[in-house]
Every structure is written in structure tokens, then in C-alpha cells.
Design a protein around this motif. Sequence first.
Motif, PDB file in Angstrom:
ATOM      1  N   UNK A 337     -22.648 -31.885   2.412  1.00 21.36           N
ATOM      2  CA  UNK A 337     -22.975 -31.990   3.836  1.00 21.36           C
ATOM      3  C   UNK A 337     -24.477 -31.873   4.042  1.00 21.36           C
ATOM      4  N   UNK A 338     -24.927 -32.262   5.213  1.00 27.80           N
ATOM      5  CA  UNK A 338     -26.361 -32.256   5.528  1.00 27.80           C
ATOM      6  C   UNK A 338     -26.742 -31.143   6.493  1.00 27.80           C
ATOM      7  N   UNK A 339     -25.785 -30.279   6.845  1.00 28.91           N
ATOM      8  CA  UNK A 339     -26.090 -29.209   7.779  1.00 28.91           C
ATOM      9  C   UNK A 339     -26.069 -29.641   9.227  1.00 28.91           C
ATOM     10  N   UNK A 340     -25.520 -30.815   9.518  1.00 28.58           N
ATOM     11  CA  UNK A 340     -25.484 -31.341  10.890  1.00 28.58           C
ATOM     12  C   UNK A 340     -24.243 -30.842  11.622  1.00 28.58           C
ATOM     13  N   UNK A 341     -23.084 -31.450  11.332  1.00 27.91           N
ATOM     14  CA  UNK A 341     -21.842 -31.113  12.031  1.00 27.91           C
ATOM     15  C   UNK A 341     -20.669 -31.240  11.073  1.00 27.91           C
ATOM     16  N   UNK A 342     -19.802 -30.217  11.069  1.00 31.02           N
ATOM     17  CA  UNK A 342     -18.590 -30.277  10.259  1.00 31.02           C
ATOM     18  C   UNK A 342     -17.419 -29.739  11.076  1.00 31.02           C
ATOM     19  N   UNK A 343     -16.246 -30.368  10.888  1.00 27.09           N
ATOM     20  CA  UNK A 343     -15.094 -30.148  11.756  1.00 27.09           C
ATOM     21  C   UNK A 343     -13.888 -29.732  10.927  1.00 27.09           C
ATOM     22  N   UNK A 344     -13.126 -28.785  11.422  1.00 23.97           N
ATOM     23  CA  UNK A 344     -11.828 -28.437  10.835  1.00 23.97           C
ATOM     24  C   UNK A 344     -10.727 -28.754  11.841  1.00 23.97           C
ATOM     25  N   UNK A 345      -9.635 -29.314  11.314  1.00 17.98           N
ATOM     26  CA  UNK A 345      -8.435 -29.532  12.122  1.00 17.98           C
ATOM     27  C   UNK A 345      -7.354 -28.610  11.570  1.00 17.98           C
ATOM     28  N   UNK A 346      -6.947 -27.639  12.368  1.00 14.75           N
ATOM     29  CA  UNK A 346      -5.918 -26.698  11.957  1.00 14.75           C
ATOM     30  C   UNK A 346      -5.340 -26.011  13.182  1.00 14.75           C
ATOM     31  N   UNK A 347      -4.101 -25.610  13.084  1.00 12.57           N
ATOM     32  CA  UNK A 347      -3.475 -24.806  14.123  1.00 12.57           C
ATOM     33  C   UNK A 347      -3.498 -23.325  13.750  1.00 12.57           C
ATOM     34  N   UNK A 348      -4.103 -23.022  12.611  1.00  8.57           N
ATOM     35  CA  UNK A 348      -4.197 -21.649  12.133  1.00  8.57           C
ATOM     36  C   UNK A 348      -5.539 -21.064  12.567  1.00  8.57           C
ATOM     37  N   UNK A 349      -5.512 -20.179  13.561  1.00 10.05           N
ATOM     38  CA  UNK A 349      -6.762 -19.649  14.104  1.00 10.05           C
ATOM     39  C   UNK A 349      -7.544 -18.861  13.056  1.00 10.05           C
ATOM     40  N   UNK A 350      -6.860 -18.137  12.204  1.00 12.19           N
ATOM     41  CA  UNK A 350      -7.558 -17.360  11.171  1.00 12.19           C
ATOM     42  C   UNK A 350      -8.341 -18.281  10.241  1.00 12.19           C
ATOM     43  N   UNK A 351      -7.737 -19.397   9.844  1.00 14.51           N
ATOM     44  CA  UNK A 351      -8.425 -20.365   8.986  1.00 14.51           C
ATOM     45  C   UNK A 351      -9.614 -20.982   9.719  1.00 14.51           C
ATOM     46  N   UNK A 352      -9.415 -21.306  10.992  1.00 12.25           N
ATOM     47  CA  UNK A 352     -10.495 -21.900  11.775  1.00 12.25           C
ATOM     48  C   UNK A 352     -11.673 -20.944  11.895  1.00 12.25           C
ATOM     49  N   UNK A 353     -11.409 -19.683  12.187  1.00 11.76           N
ATOM     50  CA  UNK A 353     -12.492 -18.707  12.312  1.00 11.76           C
ATOM     51  C   UNK A 353     -13.215 -18.529  10.977  1.00 11.76           C
ATOM     52  N   UNK A 354     -12.465 -18.584   9.917  1.00 13.97           N
ATOM     53  CA  UNK A 354     -13.068 -18.481   8.581  1.00 13.97           C
ATOM     54  C   UNK A 354     -13.986 -19.678   8.314  1.00 13.97           C
ATOM     55  N   UNK A 355     -13.536 -20.868   8.676  1.00  7.34           N
ATOM     56  CA  UNK A 355     -14.333 -22.083   8.510  1.00  7.34           C
ATOM     57  C   UNK A 355     -15.638 -21.972   9.301  1.00  7.34           C
ATOM     58  N   UNK A 356     -15.547 -21.542  10.542  1.00  7.71           N
ATOM     59  CA  UNK A 356     -16.731 -21.401  11.394  1.00  7.71           C
ATOM     60  C   UNK A 356     -17.720 -20.415  10.785  1.00  7.71           C
ATOM     61  N   UNK A 357     -17.195 -19.370  10.149  1.00  6.93           N
ATOM     62  CA  UNK A 357     -18.068 -18.391   9.500  1.00  6.93           C
ATOM     63  C   UNK A 357     -18.657 -18.929   8.193  1.00  6.93           C
ATOM     64  N   UNK A 358     -17.846 -19.649   7.426  1.00  8.54           N
ATOM     65  CA  UNK A 358     -18.246 -20.062   6.079  1.00  8.54           C
ATOM     66  C   UNK A 358     -19.169 -21.275   6.057  1.00  8.54           C
ATOM     67  N   UNK A 359     -19.002 -22.171   7.018  1.00  7.30           N
ATOM     68  CA  UNK A 359     -19.775 -23.418   7.007  1.00  7.30           C
ATOM     69  C   UNK A 359     -21.106 -23.195   7.722  1.00  7.30           C
ATOM     70  N   UNK A 360     -22.190 -23.405   7.000  1.00 10.25           N
ATOM     71  CA  UNK A 360     -23.526 -23.079   7.511  1.00 10.25           C
ATOM     72  C   UNK A 360     -24.197 -24.317   8.099  1.00 10.25           C
TER      73      UNK A 360
END
Length: 417
Positions: A337-360
Motif C-alpha cells: 500500500x501507499x499509505x493513502x486509503x485502505x478499506x475493510x469489509x466485515x460485519x465483525x466490529x472487533x476485526x474492523x477496529x483491529x484493522x483501523x488500528x493496524x493499518x497505518x
Amino acid sequence: MSNYSAEDIAKRAAVAARAVAKLTTDEKNQVLQRMADAIRGDKDAILAQNKIDLEEGREKGLAESMMDRLELNDERIEGMASAIEEIIALPDPVGESYLLEERPNGMRIDKTRIPLGVICMIYEARPNVTADAGALCFKSGNAVILRCGREAIGSSKVIAAAMHKALKDSGLSEDVVTVVPSPDRELMGELLQQKDYIDLVIPRGGEGLIHYVSDHSKIPVIQHYKGVCHLYVDKDADLDKALAILINGKTQRTGVCNALEGLLVHADIADKFFPMAAKALAEKQVKVHACRNSIKHFEGAQLIADTDFGEEYLALEIAVREVRNYDHAIEHIEEFASGHTDVIITENEETARRFIRDVDSAVTMWNTSSRFSDGGQLGLGAEIGISTSKLHAYGPMGLQSLTTEKFVVTGTGQIRE
């Protein structure tokens, strides 16, 4: 501006910036409305010049992505004027103040937001940047120097001429919004040395332009090399939702930095989602570069090596990869990735919050299209750029990103012992 030099341009902008910094919010908004009205009033002249620019671009064989950015029409011109009116409606950041601390000796420490001064925008085939940058810099109390690429300089000059009418009618100097009259690279190089007069450089364009500006500037540079945006479809995703977001992110407009360039799909749902994606992408005539595990699902796809991801296609093309699990998806994003924008599609809120934290990345998204990674769509009004470096801004840059803060210290006669 028949006789000019980079130093002259920068000096005059610095003088104009001091005048803009003294204007009230109401005064700035009145000028901005005149700018929007003038752009609408000069629509025919802008379109006529843009037609010439487009014809010259075709003769030069410009890429489709660049031609898309260069092209203006009734809708895009109205969009420029409407964006200025959206900026009018936004709060003025200049003068915002907050208490930092009250010291034990009774001194009050506040921080107050002030303009940066002179912004230099360097951009390629994007004539709309002339209006967006001019209005954003003006509302935030700055002057702007606009160095446009050869492909769009004609259109940019006509847009700037409309804005100059508004400035003149308001008793302000045209140097508040300056279009550099020549796209000559030597002149651009000289502008990048004017650290005594220019406070910030913001380049928008191809990776080569960003590297050139960063390597040659004596002035701080906001960097945005490219937009390699990913969509990760998690094992707990709503697949219909994922498909709609994939197609919107990839095909709604391809030649922009917030379009999707990579699709990652969790192995647990790959056999269900890939056939859906293959059918929809084929209907949109999207060329697929697929990994060895996913290529069987995509008729006519091109095999991509595990080391060849990370391309910014800016076209109806996308790279596709089946990932073993969540951690594999994060590893891929970290590498490509280039650090611009990255998206997760999930109905699992815990996974989504983890993605938001992990992806810089500057913008992380959950269950929505990457195409919303845009200053206007995120409520900033027209954006002046998207920063993928963390100083002094990160992500879409609106009014507040064109200001800084100073300390204001209020006392009652205290002296330091």
C-alpha cells in the motif's frame, strides 16, 4: 506579468499574503462568493480554452487518466463554483483559540490558529486545482502560487482570470492567486528555492513530479507519491455489500488516487466471492491481475507474481489476491500500500477496529467505498491535496491544514526570577 522571475512572483505573493491575513471571515466569504459567480459567468471562455487544451493533449498522446483529469464540462465547472460555496459555509479556522494552561504564576497560555503565509501548488493536468487551491488558501488567510503543468496551463489561466476579477472588485491584489505564466521546469526549480517568501510546497501529480519537487525544494513539501488503495474482504463480510463497494471503488472513476487498485479476499470466503467479483468486473471490462490461487476464477486474467503487487493502474485494471487470513492481508497492505486509503469489509466490529488500528494509512475505512476518501466527501470542502507523509498534515487537507498554531501568552506583569 510580462517580465517576471521566481523571486518577483514569490515576493509579491508574500506581500499579498499579509493583506489576506488581516481580512475578517465575512470579508473573505464575500470575495469567495464573487469568485464562484465569476467562474460561472466565464464558463464559456473556460470551456473554449479547455477544448484547445484537450485537443493538444490528444495530439501529444496523453494517457486516458490524465485526459480525464484535464477535461472540464458544465458539470465540473459548476462543481468548482459549488466547492467554493461549500468553503464559504465552512468555519474559518483563522483565529480559533483555546486555553492550553494557566501557570501557577497567573500567566495564561493560549494557542491561536494563524495562516501559513504563501503556499506554492505544483500540479499537472488538473485545471480544477486552480479554483480549489485558490479558494482554500484564501479562506485560510494565505496567498497561493499555482504552477500548472503545460497540459492545463491555458485552462488554469482562464479560471484564474475569473478569480482575479473577484479580487479586483474587492480591492485586493491579483497576487493573492498567482498562476505562474510559464510551465518551464527551470522556473519551477527557482520557485523551490524561495524559502524566504514561500512557506509550503504542495505538489499534485505523478510520482516523478513529487520526487523532483521533494529532491529540489528548500521549502517544506507535502508529499503524496501515489494512491494504491486496497479493499480487504474479510471472512465475516456481507458479500453483496463487498461487491457493490468493489465495483464503485474500481470503476466509478479510474484516473484518481482514491480508486481501488488492489483486492484482497480471505481464503474462507474466496470460492463464494471471487465468482461474484469476476462476473461484475468482466461486465465493467476490468482487466484482472490475479495471484496463482485466485486466477482460476477470472477468465482472461493475467497471472501476477507475489512480488509484483503495488501498481497504481489509474485504469480499468486491478490486482487480486487470495489471503490466508487477516494477518496475511495486513502483511500485504504493509508491503504494497501507499499509505493513502485502505478499506475493510466485515460485519465483525472487533476485526474492523483491529484493522483501523493496524493499518497505518492516512484514511482507513470500514464498509464504505474508497471513493469517499476526498476532502469534499469528508466534510472539508474542496481539498488542496492528500498527504501520505505525516508532517505537517496526514490525509485529505482542508482549511485547517493550511494553518498553524502560535502561542499567545497573557500576563499581569510577571517577570522571570
